[in-house]
Design a protein around this motif. Structure first.
Motif, PDB file in Angstrom:
ATOM      1  N   LEU A 181     111.954  79.147  86.742  1.00  0.00           N
ATOM      2  CA  LEU A 181     111.184  79.320  87.980  1.00  0.00           C
ATOM      3  C   LEU A 181     112.030  78.945  89.191  1.00  0.00           C
TER       4      LEU A 181
ATOM      5  N   ILE B   9     113.305  81.544  92.166  1.00  0.00           N
ATOM      6  CA  ILE B   9     113.032  81.330  93.593  1.00  0.00           C
ATOM      7  C   ILE B   9     114.334  81.343  94.389  1.00  0.00           C
TER       8      ILE B   9
ATOM      9  N   ILE C  61     110.024  84.960  87.860  1.00  0.00           N
ATOM     10  CA  ILE C  61     108.857  84.110  88.134  1.00  0.00           C
ATOM     11  C   ILE C  61     107.723  84.466  87.183  1.00  0.00           C
TER      12      ILE C  61
END
Length: 89
Positions: A35, A39, A74
């Motif tokens: 994750l 990002i 994600i």
């Protein structure tokens, strides 16, 4: 006499390179690492797209690709987290 100007080659921006590496690497990490890297891929991809508007820089397509892969990263991280919480992981 013909005037010669030094030819300048456009180069990939550092953010576009970072975004590709982070996007690909996000799939080989755990839930939170993936994750986080996804990002980073999206943020640096956006920066790379903005920098690619300059004629001296390349990497717009690579950065756009990284943004897409970051979004998929994600989604993969969220699925990994759900599987872990449901006891399947």
């Amino acid at each position: 006499m013909a005037e010669t100007t030094p030819s300048t080659r456009s180069s990939f921006s550092i953010p576009s390179i970072i975004s590709v590496i982070a996007a690909i690497w996000s799939f080989f990490q755990g839930t939170f690492g993936g994750l986080f890297l996804a990002i980073i891929a999206i943020v640096f991809g956006l920066i790379g797209v903005m920098l690619s508007l300059s004629p001296a820089k390349r990497g717009g397509v690579v950065s756009t690709f990284s943004i897409g892969v970051g979004v998929i990263g994600i989604i993969a991280a969220v699925i990994k987290a759900i599987m872990y919480l449901l006891g399947g992981g």
